[in-house]
Design an enzyme around this catalytic site. Structure first.
Site, PDB file in Angstrom:
ATOM      1  N   GLY A 289       0.705  -1.287  -0.343  1.00  0.00           N
ATOM      2  CA  GLY A 289      -0.265  -0.154  -0.180  1.00  0.00           C
ATOM      3  C   GLY A 289       0.755   1.670   0.155  1.00  0.00           C
TER       4      GLY A 289
ATOM      5  N   LYS B 228       5.324  -0.860 -14.235  1.00  0.00           N
ATOM      6  CA  LYS B 228       6.555  -1.201 -13.526  1.00  0.00           C
ATOM      7  C   LYS B 228       6.569  -2.717 -15.169  1.00  0.00           C
ATOM      8  CE  LYS B 228       7.157  -4.033 -10.114  1.00  0.00           C
ATOM      9  NZ  LYS B 228       7.863  -3.916  -8.539  1.00  0.00           N
TER      10      LYS B 228
ATOM     11  N   ASP C 162       1.765  -1.378 -10.577  1.00  0.00           N
ATOM     12  CA  ASP C 162       3.614  -1.511 -10.242  1.00  0.00           C
ATOM     13  C   ASP C 162       3.681  -3.420  -9.722  1.00  0.00           C
ATOM     14  OD1 ASP C 162       6.011  -1.506  -8.889  1.00  0.00           O
ATOM     15  OD2 ASP C 162       4.933  -1.178  -6.700  1.00  0.00           O
TER      16      ASP C 162
ATOM     17  N   ASP D 277      -5.257  -5.590  -5.809  1.00  0.00           N
ATOM     18  CA  ASP D 277      -4.258  -7.086  -5.515  1.00  0.00           C
ATOM     19  C   ASP D 277      -4.701  -8.074  -5.369  1.00  0.00           C
ATOM     20  OD1 ASP D 277      -0.579  -6.415  -5.227  1.00  0.00           O
ATOM     21  OD2 ASP D 277      -1.943  -7.648  -4.354  1.00  0.00           O
TER      22      ASP D 277
ATOM     23  N   TRP E 157       1.984   2.903  -2.742  1.00  0.00           N
ATOM     24  CA  TRP E 157       1.839   4.309  -3.207  1.00  0.00           C
ATOM     25  C   TRP E 157       0.388   4.432  -3.175  1.00  0.00           C
ATOM     26  CZ3 TRP E 157       2.816   2.584  -9.054  1.00  0.00           C
ATOM     27  CH2 TRP E 157       4.949   2.127  -9.469  1.00  0.00           C
TER      28      TRP E 157
HETATM   29  C1  LIG Z   1       5.766  -4.883  -5.614  1.00  0.00           C
HETATM   30  S1  LIG Z   1       4.658  -5.604  -5.077  1.00  0.00           S
HETATM   31  C2  LIG Z   1       3.330  -3.585  -5.067  1.00  0.00           C
HETATM   32  C3  LIG Z   1       3.682  -2.540  -4.257  1.00  0.00           C
HETATM   33  C4  LIG Z   1       2.932  -1.656  -3.554  1.00  0.00           C
HETATM   34  N1  LIG Z   1       2.777  -0.382  -5.508  1.00  0.00           N
HETATM   35  C5  LIG Z   1       2.984  -0.882  -2.471  1.00  0.00           C
HETATM   36  O1  LIG Z   1       3.593   0.716  -3.238  1.00  0.00           O
HETATM   37  O2  LIG Z   1       3.277  -1.185  -1.795  1.00  0.00           O
HETATM   38  C6  LIG Z   1       3.442  -5.565  -6.086  1.00  0.00           C
HETATM   39  C7  LIG Z   1       2.345  -6.286  -6.402  1.00  0.00           C
HETATM   40  O3  LIG Z   1       1.333  -6.877  -7.824  1.00  0.00           O
HETATM   41  C8  LIG Z   1       0.667  -7.603  -6.929  1.00  0.00           C
HETATM   42  N2  LIG Z   1       0.858  -8.277  -8.058  1.00  0.00           N
HETATM   43  C9  LIG Z   1       0.791  -9.475  -9.549  1.00  0.00           C
HETATM   44  N3  LIG Z   1      -0.185  -9.882 -10.178  1.00  0.00           N
HETATM   45  C10 LIG Z   1      -1.452  -9.829  -9.800  1.00  0.00           C
HETATM   46  C11 LIG Z   1      -2.521  -9.995 -10.764  1.00  0.00           C
HETATM   47  N4  LIG Z   1      -2.809 -10.459 -11.360  1.00  0.00           N
HETATM   48  N5  LIG Z   1      -4.139  -9.401  -9.422  1.00  0.00           N
HETATM   49  C12 LIG Z   1      -3.500  -8.071  -9.152  1.00  0.00           C
HETATM   50  N6  LIG Z   1      -1.972  -8.511  -8.262  1.00  0.00           N
HETATM   51  C13 LIG Z   1      -1.727  -9.231  -9.188  1.00  0.00           C
HETATM   52  C14 LIG Z   1       0.848  -9.096  -5.931  1.00  0.00           C
HETATM   53  O4  LIG Z   1       0.153  -9.495  -5.366  1.00  0.00           O
HETATM   54  C15 LIG Z   1       1.689  -8.047  -5.677  1.00  0.00           C
HETATM   55  O5  LIG Z   1       1.506  -6.880  -3.961  1.00  0.00           O
END
Ligand SMILES: C[S@@+](CC[C@H](N)C(=O)[O-])C[C@H]1O[C@@H](n2cnc3c(N)ncnc32)[C@H](O)[C@@H]1O
Length: 212
Positions: free
Chosen positions: A52, A150, A110, A72, A54
């Site tokens: 969370g 990203k 992200d 997410d 972002w």
């Molecule tokens: C690097 S983290 C994001 C960090 C977030 N932007 C933050 O600032 O806290 C990547 C996230 O992408 C989510 N994710 C990956 N594939 C996904 C999908 N198909 N649907 C939803 N979320 C996804 C993962 O569960 C993970 O929590």
């Protein structure tokens, strides 16, 4: 200690000190400082939003009259931010009716696939998520809206960037300082959604053995 390690530790400590859930906060902060993605009162969709940070940055930047929806796979613990709502859902299975025909000023992604350690497989997984984000933006992003996503760099990056260039006035890669130099992670920053971003570009089929 290497200068990269020092930088990494710096952002980690800053995130702790300022109450951000992860140092990823500083990636969006730098992107927005340099490219002016978010404005007061904006309506923002954040894909892959857990844990969370972002959401925390966007919440401040759009202000109390803005609104952010974070999606997410994982549950996002209560952030206690009045202008943030979260949904636990797989973005690839997201029903667009969830948003009741609301259109967004900004889409952020992200999202990262679960990494396998194989750079090619991870790259293609990441590019697929970017194309999903673009498909969602084609339906839910307002004309002139912005998209930040990203991507893990690799062979299909060029084609992804080309699709972005057809859909937005400007589309450019960006590597924030909070992103480790050794990581292939970078961000595609797209501003000014064109009216005709309606149809996903035909993506070339993967080459045999590309790990798709
Ligand atoms: C690097 S983290 C994001 C960090 C977030 N932007 C933050 O600032 O806290 C990547 C996230 O992408 C989510 N994710 C990956 N594939 C996904 C999908 N198909 N649907 C939803 N979320 C996804 C993962 O569960 C993970 O929590």
């Amino acid at each position: 200690m290497s200068s990269q390690r020092v930088l990494h530790d710096h952002f980690f400590r800053e995130a702790k000190r300022n109450g951000y859930r992860s140092r990823a906060a500083y990636k969006l902060t730098e992107i927005d400082d340099k490219r002016s993605i978010l404005r007061k009162k904006d309506f923002v969709l954040d894909l892959g939003a857990a844990p969370g940070s972002w959401l925390q940055v966007a919440s401040k930047r759009v202000g109390p009259r803005g609104k952010i929806i974070g999606v997410d796979l994982k549950e996002i613990d209560n952030l206690q931010l009045d202008n943030v709502t979260t949904i636990q859902e797989d973005v690839t299975e997201l029903s667009l009716e969830t948003f009741e025909n609301e259109m967004f000023d900004v889409v952020l992604s992200d999202m990262a696939p679960s990494t396998t350690g194989n750079r090619t497989i991870d790259h293609h997984g990441s590019v697929r998520l970017c194309h999903t984000a673009l498909d969602i933006a084609a339906t839910l992003l307002k004309p002139k809206g912005n998209l930040v996503m990203k991507v893990l760099e690799g062979g299909a990056y060029k084609e992804l960037l080309e699709r972005c260039e057809t859909c937005f006035s400007v589309a450019k890669g960006f590597k924030p300082k909070a992103s480790r130099a050794i990581s292939t992670e970078m961000f595609v920053v797209c501003t000014g959604r064109k009216e005709d971003m309606t149809k996903p570009m035909d993506i070339a089929p993967p080459r045999p053995g590309s790990g798709w």
